[in-house]
Design an enzyme around this catalytic site. Structure first.
Site, PDB file in Angstrom:
ATOM      1  N   ASP A   3       0.819  -1.217   0.000  1.00 13.42           N
ATOM      2  CA  ASP A   3       0.000   0.000   0.000  1.00 13.42           C
ATOM      3  C   ASP A   3       0.850   1.263   0.000  1.00 13.42           C
ATOM      4  O   ASP A   3       2.058   1.214   0.183  1.00 13.42           O
ATOM      5  CB  ASP A   3      -0.964  -0.009   1.203  1.00 13.42           C
ATOM      6  CG  ASP A   3      -0.269  -0.358   2.518  1.00 13.42           C
ATOM      7  OD1 ASP A   3       0.965  -0.414   2.556  1.00 13.42           O
ATOM      8  OD2 ASP A   3      -0.981  -0.583   3.518  1.00 13.42           O
ATOM      9  N   ASN A  25      -7.497  -2.442  14.346  1.00 12.69           N
ATOM     10  CA  ASN A  25      -8.879  -2.822  14.011  1.00 12.69           C
ATOM     11  C   ASN A  25      -8.921  -4.035  13.072  1.00 12.69           C
ATOM     12  O   ASN A  25      -9.958  -4.350  12.510  1.00 12.69           O
ATOM     13  CB  ASN A  25      -9.620  -1.634  13.381  1.00 12.69           C
ATOM     14  CG  ASN A  25      -8.973  -1.153  12.090  1.00 12.69           C
ATOM     15  OD1 ASN A  25      -8.027  -1.771  11.592  1.00 12.69           O
ATOM     16  ND2 ASN A  25      -9.479  -0.065  11.534  1.00 12.69           N
ATOM     17  N   HIS A  51      -7.112  -4.395  10.267  1.00 12.26           N
ATOM     18  CA  HIS A  51      -6.840  -4.163   8.840  1.00 12.26           C
ATOM     19  C   HIS A  51      -5.533  -4.824   8.416  1.00 12.26           C
ATOM     20  O   HIS A  51      -4.596  -4.944   9.198  1.00 12.26           O
ATOM     21  CB  HIS A  51      -6.914  -2.675   8.468  1.00 12.26           C
ATOM     22  CG  HIS A  51      -5.786  -1.803   8.920  1.00 12.26           C
ATOM     23  ND1 HIS A  51      -5.981  -0.648   9.644  1.00 12.26           N
ATOM     24  CD2 HIS A  51      -4.456  -1.888   8.731  1.00 12.26           C
ATOM     25  CE1 HIS A  51      -4.816  -0.078   9.869  1.00 12.26           C
ATOM     26  NE2 HIS A  51      -3.870  -0.808   9.340  1.00 12.26           N
ATOM     27  N   GLU A  99      -9.671  -1.786   5.452  1.00 13.92           N
ATOM     28  CA  GLU A  99     -10.321  -1.480   6.720  1.00 13.92           C
ATOM     29  C   GLU A  99     -11.563  -2.355   6.916  1.00 13.92           C
ATOM     30  O   GLU A  99     -12.084  -2.928   5.953  1.00 13.92           O
ATOM     31  CB  GLU A  99     -10.749   0.001   6.713  1.00 13.92           C
ATOM     32  CG  GLU A  99      -9.597   0.992   6.558  1.00 13.92           C
ATOM     33  CD  GLU A  99      -8.863   1.273   7.864  1.00 13.92           C
ATOM     34  OE1 GLU A  99      -8.804   0.381   8.742  1.00 13.92           O
ATOM     35  OE2 GLU A  99      -8.348   2.390   8.002  1.00 13.92           O
TER      36      GLU A  99
END
Ligand code: GLP
Length: 241
Positions: free
Chosen positions: A67, A136, A138, A143
């Site tokens: 990313d 979280n 990811h 996400e």
């Protein structure tokens, strides 16, 4: 899933570097999928040490990163291209032209996502994909969502990710709000996956990802369905397993 628990962060990094080194020895011209974040830093340190000791050769290796932030130039010290140069690429003999990170400055981000997916597909997807995990759940920048994103795409970062990543920036305002990330489908096409999890603050998400239900609400949980995943943890992150 294979689970390897080391005593501490250093031990986890040694395990990770040994597995990546084994991949390079097995296939010197392998394609590595690489990750950023604080977790892999120690793994990259160990790999650079092995290279300096003459144990590894990166000259035929190709890499595709997961990313990149939208809007950060490669020379910005928070861009993931900069991170990779500093933490790994400039320390080993990988060829710059063989390393790939999405272009967060592309005028047409949708076209850049398509280009990056095609490039990764043309490589036949990574032989080994290294992953960290967000608080979280990811992976890359996928996400929590209603469904698993298939291909490389643009994401708006969640408030919790912006907060978590603000520790690397001068202020919260400087944290980019969007990124280009490989999709869950892209990641799942890697032949082997190495997921690194470290620290007490990751123990809940480690349990949810490894032992909880497979759900796009915890993106990393999808890895339970991949045939060849090794999870490396330190004892603090593994406390609830
Ligand atoms: C970022 C990256 C992820 C990484 C995550 C966790 O959001 N895009 O690839 O796994 O941070 O980072 P850390 O290892 O610093 O907790």
């Amino acid at each position: 899933m294979r689970i390897l628990i080391a005593k501490d962060y250093d031990g986890m990094c040694r395990n990770g570097a040994d597995l990546i080194a084994a991949q390079l020895l097995l296939k010197p011209n392998c394609v590595l999928g690489l990750a950023t974040g604080s977790t892999p830093c120690g793994i990259y340190d160990r790999l650079a040490e092995k290279y300096s000791a003459g144990e590894l050769d990166f000259s035929a290796v190709h890499s595709v990163n997961l990313d990149e932030y939208v809007g950060l130039p490669p020379e910005n010290d928070q861009s993931y291209r900069y991170f990779m140069q500093k933490n790994l690429f400039d320390r080993v003999n990988i060829r710059r032209e063989n390393t790939h990170v999405p272009n967060g400055l592309a005028e047409d981000i949708e076209a850049e996502c398509r280009r990056y997916e095609q490039l990764t597909a043309a490589y036949g997807y990574p032989d080994l994909q290294l992953l960290g995990i967000g608080l979280n759940g990811h992976i890359g920048f996928n996400e929590p969502d209603e469904s698993f994103p298939v291909a490389t795409h643009r994401v708006s970062l969640t408030e919790s990710t912006i907060q978590a990543n603000s520790r690397f920036f001068k202020s919260l305002d400087e944290v980019p709000r969007a990124a280009v990330t490989m999709g869950i489908g892209t990641i799942m096409r890697a032949r082997r996956i190495l997921l690194a999890i470290s620290g007490e603050n990751k123990k809940e998400i480690a349990r949810a990802a490894i032992l909880g239900p497979v759900t796009p609400r915890v993106p990393a949980s999808v890895l339970q369905l991949h045939p060849d995943v090794t999870v490396i943890l330190d004892e603090a992150a593994a406390a609830l397993l």
